[in-house]
Scaffold this motif. Structure first.
Motif, PDB file in Angstrom:
ATOM      1  N   ARG A 278      36.245  24.609  45.353  1.00  0.00           N
ATOM      2  CA  ARG A 278      35.353  24.823  46.210  1.00  0.00           C
ATOM      3  C   ARG A 278      34.336  23.865  45.821  1.00  0.00           C
ATOM      4  NH1 ARG A 278      35.571  30.164  47.533  1.00  0.00           N
ATOM      5  NH2 ARG A 278      37.163  31.481  46.652  1.00  0.00           N
ATOM      6  N   ARG A 279      33.353  23.690  47.116  1.00  0.00           N
ATOM      7  CA  ARG A 279      32.495  22.700  47.058  1.00  0.00           C
ATOM      8  C   ARG A 279      30.930  23.018  47.659  1.00  0.00           C
ATOM      9  NH1 ARG A 279      34.326  17.515  45.809  1.00  0.00           N
ATOM     10  NH2 ARG A 279      36.603  17.456  45.701  1.00  0.00           N
ATOM     11  N   ILE A 280      30.084  22.697  47.049  1.00  0.00           N
ATOM     12  CA  ILE A 280      28.704  22.870  47.675  1.00  0.00           C
ATOM     13  C   ILE A 280      28.203  21.823  48.810  1.00  0.00           C
ATOM     14  CG2 ILE A 280      26.181  23.069  46.919  1.00  0.00           C
ATOM     15  CD1 ILE A 280      26.987  23.706  44.002  1.00  0.00           C
ATOM     16  N   ASP A 281      28.055  22.300  49.690  1.00  0.00           N
ATOM     17  CA  ASP A 281      27.694  21.532  50.899  1.00  0.00           C
ATOM     18  C   ASP A 281      26.595  20.448  50.588  1.00  0.00           C
ATOM     19  OD1 ASP A 281      29.281  22.751  52.502  1.00  0.00           O
ATOM     20  OD2 ASP A 281      27.954  24.206  53.231  1.00  0.00           O
ATOM     21  N   LEU A 282      25.360  20.906  49.994  1.00  0.00           N
ATOM     22  CA  LEU A 282      24.537  20.226  49.526  1.00  0.00           C
ATOM     23  C   LEU A 282      23.724  20.418  48.167  1.00  0.00           C
ATOM     24  CD1 LEU A 282      22.515  19.242  52.801  1.00  0.00           C
ATOM     25  CD2 LEU A 282      24.112  17.705  51.676  1.00  0.00           C
ATOM     26  N   LEU A 283      23.677  19.721  47.418  1.00  0.00           N
ATOM     27  CA  LEU A 283      23.013  20.153  45.975  1.00  0.00           C
ATOM     28  C   LEU A 283      21.545  19.419  45.671  1.00  0.00           C
ATOM     29  CD1 LEU A 283      23.159  21.695  43.232  1.00  0.00           C
ATOM     30  CD2 LEU A 283      24.369  19.974  42.307  1.00  0.00           C
ATOM     31  N   ALA A 284      20.527  19.983  45.595  1.00  0.00           N
ATOM     32  CA  ALA A 284      19.600  19.345  45.315  1.00  0.00           C
ATOM     33  C   ALA A 284      18.649  19.905  44.346  1.00  0.00           C
ATOM     34  CB  ALA A 284      18.559  19.841  46.834  1.00  0.00           C
ATOM     35  N   LEU A 285      17.499  19.183  44.129  1.00  0.00           N
ATOM     36  CA  LEU A 285      16.405  19.460  42.967  1.00  0.00           C
ATOM     37  C   LEU A 285      15.147  19.770  43.770  1.00  0.00           C
ATOM     38  CD1 LEU A 285      16.970  17.005  40.194  1.00  0.00           C
ATOM     39  CD2 LEU A 285      17.482  19.197  40.102  1.00  0.00           C
ATOM     40  N   ASP A 286      14.143  20.667  43.268  1.00  0.00           N
ATOM     41  CA  ASP A 286      13.162  20.746  43.846  1.00  0.00           C
ATOM     42  C   ASP A 286      11.969  20.287  42.840  1.00  0.00           C
ATOM     43  OD1 ASP A 286      12.547  22.759  41.583  1.00  0.00           O
ATOM     44  OD2 ASP A 286      12.601  24.567  42.920  1.00  0.00           O
ATOM     45  N   ARG A 287      10.536  20.279  42.798  1.00  0.00           N
ATOM     46  CA  ARG A 287       9.673  19.586  41.970  1.00  0.00           C
ATOM     47  C   ARG A 287       9.506  20.323  40.667  1.00  0.00           C
ATOM     48  NH1 ARG A 287       8.330  14.448  43.895  1.00  0.00           N
ATOM     49  NH2 ARG A 287       7.925  14.600  46.229  1.00  0.00           N
ATOM     50  N   LYS A 288      10.030  21.826  40.630  1.00  0.00           N
ATOM     51  CA  LYS A 288       9.914  22.286  39.402  1.00  0.00           C
ATOM     52  C   LYS A 288      11.095  22.144  38.581  1.00  0.00           C
ATOM     53  CE  LYS A 288       6.881  25.906  41.085  1.00  0.00           C
ATOM     54  NZ  LYS A 288       6.506  27.300  41.702  1.00  0.00           N
ATOM     55  N   ALA A 289      12.038  21.099  38.976  1.00  0.00           N
ATOM     56  CA  ALA A 289      13.259  20.923  38.189  1.00  0.00           C
ATOM     57  C   ALA A 289      14.364  22.035  38.520  1.00  0.00           C
ATOM     58  CB  ALA A 289      12.920  20.487  36.779  1.00  0.00           C
ATOM     59  N   ASN A 290      14.295  22.734  39.142  1.00  0.00           N
ATOM     60  CA  ASN A 290      15.101  23.974  39.587  1.00  0.00           C
ATOM     61  C   ASN A 290      16.295  23.232  40.499  1.00  0.00           C
ATOM     62  OD1 ASN A 290      13.884  26.059  38.476  1.00  0.00           O
ATOM     63  ND2 ASN A 290      12.426  26.088  40.203  1.00  0.00           N
TER      64      ASN A 290
ATOM     65  N   GLU B  91      15.642   6.847  36.932  1.00  0.00           N
ATOM     66  CA  GLU B  91      14.077   6.514  37.330  1.00  0.00           C
ATOM     67  C   GLU B  91      13.792   7.380  38.611  1.00  0.00           C
ATOM     68  OE1 GLU B  91      16.669   4.541  36.531  1.00  0.00           O
ATOM     69  OE2 GLU B  91      15.651   3.759  34.637  1.00  0.00           O
ATOM     70  N   ARG B  92      14.683   7.519  39.566  1.00  0.00           N
ATOM     71  CA  ARG B  92      14.214   8.330  40.970  1.00  0.00           C
ATOM     72  C   ARG B  92      14.096   9.793  40.572  1.00  0.00           C
ATOM     73  NH1 ARG B  92      17.498   6.775  46.278  1.00  0.00           N
ATOM     74  NH2 ARG B  92      16.329   8.638  46.851  1.00  0.00           N
ATOM     75  N   ILE B  93      14.915  10.250  39.761  1.00  0.00           N
ATOM     76  CA  ILE B  93      14.710  11.894  39.416  1.00  0.00           C
ATOM     77  C   ILE B  93      13.535  11.877  38.791  1.00  0.00           C
ATOM     78  CG2 ILE B  93      15.692  13.524  38.067  1.00  0.00           C
ATOM     79  CD1 ILE B  93      18.557  13.013  39.126  1.00  0.00           C
ATOM     80  N   LEU B  94      13.202  11.120  37.645  1.00  0.00           N
ATOM     81  CA  LEU B  94      12.152  11.468  36.777  1.00  0.00           C
ATOM     82  C   LEU B  94      10.843  11.122  37.723  1.00  0.00           C
ATOM     83  CD1 LEU B  94      13.071   9.303  33.436  1.00  0.00           C
ATOM     84  CD2 LEU B  94      12.669  11.544  33.738  1.00  0.00           C
ATOM     85  N   GLU B  95      10.951  10.414  38.674  1.00  0.00           N
ATOM     86  CA  GLU B  95       9.619   9.990  39.525  1.00  0.00           C
ATOM     87  C   GLU B  95       9.552  11.205  40.077  1.00  0.00           C
ATOM     88  OE1 GLU B  95       8.074   6.770  42.717  1.00  0.00           O
ATOM     89  OE2 GLU B  95      10.018   6.575  41.889  1.00  0.00           O
ATOM     90  N   PHE B  96      10.454  11.700  40.846  1.00  0.00           N
ATOM     91  CA  PHE B  96      10.545  13.041  41.740  1.00  0.00           C
ATOM     92  C   PHE B  96       9.926  14.132  40.960  1.00  0.00           C
ATOM     93  CE2 PHE B  96      12.399  16.823  43.115  1.00  0.00           C
ATOM     94  CZ  PHE B  96      12.134  16.707  44.595  1.00  0.00           C
ATOM     95  N   LEU B  97      10.283  14.317  39.694  1.00  0.00           N
ATOM     96  CA  LEU B  97       9.776  15.513  38.823  1.00  0.00           C
ATOM     97  C   LEU B  97       8.446  15.074  38.513  1.00  0.00           C
ATOM     98  CD1 LEU B  97      13.184  16.374  37.066  1.00  0.00           C
ATOM     99  CD2 LEU B  97      12.140  17.483  39.114  1.00  0.00           C
ATOM    100  N   GLY B  98       8.161  13.795  38.470  1.00  0.00           N
ATOM    101  CA  GLY B  98       6.827  13.415  37.737  1.00  0.00           C
ATOM    102  C   GLY B  98       6.853  13.624  36.402  1.00  0.00           C
ATOM    103  N   TRP B  99       7.996  13.259  35.748  1.00  0.00           N
ATOM    104  CA  TRP B  99       8.221  13.269  34.216  1.00  0.00           C
ATOM    105  C   TRP B  99       8.329  11.552  33.985  1.00  0.00           C
ATOM    106  CZ3 TRP B  99      13.109  17.186  33.449  1.00  0.00           C
ATOM    107  CH2 TRP B  99      12.648  18.188  33.817  1.00  0.00           C
TER     108      TRP B  99
END
Length: 376
Positions: A60-72, A124-132
């Motif tokens: 099974r495969r997820i169509d798209l997997l993402a993060l939101d700003r709250k790191a969910n 770096e992109r994930i840390l920047e996106f999350l503001g961490w």
């Protein structure tokens, strides 16, 4: 929703057509558009994977997997040409499967999505996106959201989603539509659950319902006590007590956290769904199954030669990725499965091992010391 073109002072209805008739394909068109422009519809999302399926024993495969700003984590699923039948069950299954993803695993996943040229910037992109400034494992993937896109929704589907949201899940639904105006193709994405007008109120209600979970995610300094999960139908608790160990395996996802078990530290061992089974002192680093030795009356022996080992674990014993890793433990106290310590409010975690920093952990250790008669 109906659209009209004003023509010669009159309203001319723009006819809706099926996505199939518009020759809009699910993966090639819809998924690609959302992959590139999801933030135009839902602000503050970062797609980290497409067709994600990095788990064992499942195609099974997820169509798209993402993060939101709250790191969910955010599971995004699409359906073209039907009423979205069983979408919610499929998405919930996917959400549960990714719920244990760690920050490092998200980085690896994002690297694969970006490709070789940009992979080095994934962290770096994930840390920047999350503001961490630095990774925060305790706050990462504290929850999993679900977003569904479908051409239509049956009454049974919308009823089940509304009920699941009332129970605390976070599922958002968009209805997709296609319209032809002259030679132009117009696509509609209408959020139907929750209704925009009610969304703020529903979020407040959900937050109130989750006050306890939020409190549990607050951090305190680590008290030095380790937590570990051990056992399922494939792993013998009798052997673990007899020979002094715990183990985990099946993939790097499950075995990697065993490295948190620092030799010399005390570890409290839980079996999910059963209860706490023992407490002991970690005496060594994780060892691959094929090399793990245990003490017997005839001296040290390979556990593979003397243990009660499930066929699947034995078959993977030499596999560098799937093999179980064994951590030696000097037990201070244990109980049989039938007398496991299982009480309301005790700490639990889905990872194989953890160094918990939630307020619930010190209280759990305090209660377990009494139950196992451990005195410091």
């Amino acid at each position: 929703m109906a659209f009209y073109e004003v023509e010669s002072g009159r309203l001319a209805r723009v006819s809706r057509i099926s996505l199939a008739r518009a020759e809009v394909r699910e993966r090639r068109d819809l998924q690609a558009l959302l992959r590139e422009q999801i933030s135009d519809l839902i602000p503050d999302l970062l797609v980290i994977a497409e067709e994600f399926g990095d788990w064992d024993e499942s195609k099974r495969r997820i169509d798209l997997l993402a993060l939101d700003r709250k790191a969910n984590l955010v599971v995004i699923e699409l359906k073209r040409g039907d009423t979205g039948s069983h979408m919610e069950l499929q998405a919930i299954r996917y959400a549960s499967m990714v719920s244990t993803m760690t920050f490092d695993q998200a980085i690896t996943t994002f690297e694969g999505f970006l490709g070789s040229e940009e992979a080095r910037f994934a962290r770096e992109r994930i840390l920047e996106f999350l503001g961490w400034a630095e990774p925060n494992e305790d706050d990462f993937a504290a929850d999993v959201r679900v977003i569904l896109f479908s051409e239509d929704y049956s009454r049974e589907l919308t009823s089940s989603i509304l009920w699941l949201n009332q129970k605390g899940l976070d599922i958002t639904c968009f209805r997709m539509g296609a319209y032809k105006l002259d030679e132009r193709l117009l696509l509609e994405f209408q959020q139907i659950i929750p209704l925009k007008e009610a969304e703020e109120y529903q979020v407040k209600v959900r937050n109130k319902q989750h006050e306890v979970q939020t409190a549990r995610r607050e951090r305190v300094p680590w008290n030095g006590e380790l937590y570990a999960n051990y056992g399922d139908s494939q792993r013998s608790w009798d052997d673990a007590q007899k020979y002094g160990f715990i183990s985990a395996g099946g993939s790097e996802w499950y075995s990697r956290t065993l490295r948190l078990l620092v030799p010399g530290r005390r570890v409290w061992v839980n079996r999910p769904g059963t209860g706490y089974l023992g407490v002991g002192i970690v005496t060594g680093e994780p060892v691959i199954a094929a090399d793990f030795l245990v003490e017997t009356p005839d001296g040290p022996k390979k556990y593979l030669d003397v243990g009660s080992i499930h066929a699947d674990i034995r078959a993977d014993a030499h596999d560098p990725v799937r093999a179980d890793r064994f951590v030696p433990i000097k037990w201070l106290a244990t109980v049989p499965l039938t007398k496991a310590i299982r009480e309301a409010g005790l700490f639990g975690n889905q990872n194989s091992a953890a160094q918990p920093t939630t307020p619930l952990w010190p209280e759990t250790v305090k209660r377990l010391k009494v139950a196992f008669r451990i005195e410091d």
